[in-house]
Design a protein around this motif. Sequence first.
Motif, short mmCIF file in Angstrom:
data_model
loop_
_atom_site.label_atom_id
_atom_site.label_comp_id
_atom_site.label_asym_id
_atom_site.label_seq_id
_atom_site.Cartn_x
_atom_site.Cartn_y
_atom_site.Cartn_z
N PRO A 1 -22.18 -108.05 -0.59
CA PRO A 1 -21.25 -109.09 -1.03
C PRO A 1 -20.08 -108.50 -1.81
O PRO A 1 -20.25 -107.52 -2.54
CB PRO A 1 -22.12 -109.96 -1.96
CG PRO A 1 -23.52 -109.65 -1.59
CD PRO A 1 -23.52 -108.24 -1.10
N LEU A 2 -18.91 -109.08 -1.63
CA LEU A 2 -17.75 -108.66 -2.41
C LEU A 2 -17.83 -109.25 -3.81
O LEU A 2 -17.43 -108.62 -4.78
CB LEU A 2 -16.46 -109.11 -1.73
CG LEU A 2 -16.15 -108.46 -0.38
CD1 LEU A 2 -14.88 -109.07 0.22
CD2 LEU A 2 -16.00 -106.96 -0.52
N TYR A 3 -18.37 -110.47 -3.91
CA TYR A 3 -18.53 -111.14 -5.21
C TYR A 3 -19.78 -110.64 -5.93
O TYR A 3 -20.72 -110.17 -5.31
CB TYR A 3 -18.73 -112.65 -5.01
CG TYR A 3 -17.50 -113.44 -4.70
CD1 TYR A 3 -16.58 -113.74 -5.68
CD2 TYR A 3 -17.27 -113.93 -3.43
CE1 TYR A 3 -15.45 -114.50 -5.41
CE2 TYR A 3 -16.15 -114.69 -3.14
CZ TYR A 3 -15.26 -114.97 -4.14
OH TYR A 3 -14.15 -115.73 -3.86
N GLY A 4 -19.81 -110.83 -7.22
CA GLY A 4 -21.01 -110.67 -8.03
C GLY A 4 -21.73 -109.34 -7.89
O GLY A 4 -21.14 -108.29 -8.13
N ASP A 5 -23.00 -109.37 -7.49
CA ASP A 5 -23.86 -108.20 -7.49
C ASP A 5 -23.44 -107.10 -6.53
O ASP A 5 -23.82 -105.95 -6.71
CB ASP A 5 -25.30 -108.59 -7.17
CG ASP A 5 -25.92 -109.42 -8.28
OD1 ASP A 5 -25.44 -109.33 -9.42
OD2 ASP A 5 -26.86 -110.17 -7.98
N GLY A 6 -22.70 -107.42 -5.51
CA GLY A 6 -22.26 -106.40 -4.57
C GLY A 6 -21.19 -105.53 -5.18
O GLY A 6 -21.45 -104.69 -6.03
N LEU A 7 -19.96 -105.75 -4.79
CA LEU A 7 -18.83 -104.97 -5.30
C LEU A 7 -18.39 -105.47 -6.68
O LEU A 7 -17.68 -104.79 -7.39
CB LEU A 7 -17.67 -105.04 -4.29
CG LEU A 7 -16.59 -103.98 -4.37
CD1 LEU A 7 -17.19 -102.56 -4.37
CD2 LEU A 7 -15.61 -104.13 -3.24
N GLY A 8 -18.82 -106.65 -7.05
CA GLY A 8 -18.55 -107.17 -8.38
C GLY A 8 -17.18 -107.79 -8.57
O GLY A 8 -16.69 -107.88 -9.69
N LEU A 9 -16.57 -108.25 -7.50
CA LEU A 9 -15.24 -108.83 -7.62
C LEU A 9 -15.31 -110.26 -8.12
O LEU A 9 -16.32 -110.94 -7.97
CB LEU A 9 -14.53 -108.79 -6.26
CG LEU A 9 -14.42 -107.43 -5.59
CD1 LEU A 9 -13.66 -107.54 -4.29
CD2 LEU A 9 -13.80 -106.41 -6.52
#
Length: 98
Positions: free
Chosen positions: A43-51
Amino acid sequence: MPESTLKASSKSADEALLREVAELVVSALNLEVSAGDVKPDEPLYGDGLGLDSIDILEIALVVSKRYGLQLRADHEDNHAIFHSLRSLGDHIAAQRTQ
């Protein structure tokens, strides 16, 4: 709810496009990771890339300029489009004009 344009498209991003988009994202946001470290399905949001939402807006701007497509804040598929690098790449592959 209408079928997602991502699912309706037969075009998908190849590895070269995914790498190019990862480089664009890392550069535009001045991230402290290399483009090669951005996993296509995280994921780009949150736990993934943190965006966050501001980061996504910045990505939308640079992607729109680079690939000649229009990404609107009120598009019903934004959550799906910006879910991951791969989903963004698939959307670009299907919609781009440049």
